[in-house]
Write a protein that holds these residues in place. Structure first.
Motif, PDB file in Angstrom:
ATOM      1  N   GLY A  61     -41.189-131.695 -10.285  1.00 15.56           N
ATOM      2  CA  GLY A  61     -41.861-131.260 -11.508  1.00 15.56           C
ATOM      3  C   GLY A  61     -41.625-132.173 -12.695  1.00 15.56           C
ATOM      4  N   SER A  66     -48.059-130.404 -14.063  1.00 12.14           N
ATOM      5  CA  SER A  66     -48.465-129.128 -13.462  1.00 12.14           C
ATOM      6  C   SER A  66     -49.986-129.005 -13.369  1.00 12.14           C
ATOM      7  N   ALA A  69     -51.231-129.201  -9.821  1.00 13.36           N
ATOM      8  CA  ALA A  69     -50.675-128.229  -8.876  1.00 13.36           C
ATOM      9  C   ALA A  69     -51.653-127.812  -7.782  1.00 13.36           C
ATOM     10  N   VAL A  87     -41.095-126.086  -6.408  1.00 12.10           N
ATOM     11  CA  VAL A  87     -41.230-127.062  -7.482  1.00 12.10           C
ATOM     12  C   VAL A  87     -39.910-127.066  -8.245  1.00 12.10           C
ATOM     13  N   THR A  96     -41.393-129.761 -18.113  1.00 11.52           N
ATOM     14  CA  THR A  96     -41.490-129.078 -16.815  1.00 11.52           C
ATOM     15  C   THR A  96     -41.678-127.563 -16.944  1.00 11.52           C
ATOM     16  N   TRP A  99     -44.721-125.854 -15.399  1.00  9.21           N
ATOM     17  CA  TRP A  99     -44.709-125.603 -13.968  1.00  9.21           C
ATOM     18  C   TRP A  99     -44.365-124.149 -13.649  1.00  9.21           C
ATOM     19  N   LYS A 102     -47.567-122.113 -13.535  1.00 14.87           N
ATOM     20  CA  LYS A 102     -48.376-122.544 -12.389  1.00 14.87           C
ATOM     21  C   LYS A 102     -47.746-122.066 -11.078  1.00 14.87           C
ATOM     22  N   ASP A 110     -40.181-121.521  -7.972  1.00 11.54           N
ATOM     23  CA  ASP A 110     -39.829-122.362  -9.114  1.00 11.54           C
ATOM     24  C   ASP A 110     -38.310-122.502  -9.185  1.00 11.54           C
TER      25      ASP A 110
END
Length: 189
Positions: A61, A66, A69, A87, A96, A99, A102, A110
């Motif tokens: 990430g 992102s 993605a 990620v 980041t 992310w 997403k 995550d």
């Protein structure tokens, strides 16, 4: 098997045997239908024993936006059945944080690392997790790594030595060493 033994086996194991006999006697082509049925059975068996390809996706990430993605996930899904999708980024890194949303939307795990930023902190965590995944899940045949970072080249080479297919997913800035180390490399825009 002799003809009689084969006939008795069919009578015991084929629930449609008498229907086929009746149908064949009308058409007078019992042997033709029987050979067609055998071919179909063999074909079905080969399709049912086909091995599923299992894949794992690891996204750096810090290195890829992102905004990419969906494109990354689409490429990875084409490689096989994704069992792992992760990620990675730093908890306090503004770049980041996007992310996280997403990842939630796309059902990607995550991984946020705490503490002070250190050189290659995220990269080292990804490499460690990739090795753990391969060790603990022997069915993973394909490893997808989304990054444009040269630092993954040795990890990719090691995975390939272990017989894994390694799919790199990265941007135009991805170095030649990383691209060449991968089994396949997909450039995303």
């Amino acid at each position: 098997m002799g003809d009689d033994a084969e006939l008795y086996w069919e009578m015991e194991h084929n629930p449609y045997f008498w229907d086929e006999v009746e149908s064949c006697s009308r058409n007078n082509s019992f042997t033709e239908n029987k050979s067609k049925k055998k071919k179909k059975t063999i074909q079905t068996k080969s399709n049912s024993t086909r091995k599923k390809v299992n894949a794992a996706l690891f996204i750096d990430g810090e290195n890829i936006s992102s905004k990419k993605a969906e494109q990354i996930q689409k490429i990875a899904n084409k490689q096989g059945v994704l069992g792992t999708e992760k990620v990675y980024g730093l908890q306090k890194d503004e770049c980041t944080k996007s992310w996280s949303d997403k990842a939630k939307k796309l059902d990607i795990k995550d991984i946020r690392l705490c503490g002070n930023p250190e050189k290659d902190k995220v990269d080292n965590k990804i490499k460690k997790d990739v090795n753990r995944e391969i060790k603990n899940n022997k069915s993973v045949d394909v490893v997808c790594i989304a990054t444009s970072d040269k630092g993954y080249t040795d990890t990719v080479k090691e995975l390939r030595r272990q017989g894994k297919k390694v799919v790199g997913i990265g941007e135009k800035k991805a170095p030649k060493e990383l691209r060449d180390a991968c089994s396949e490399f997909f450039e995303i825009k």
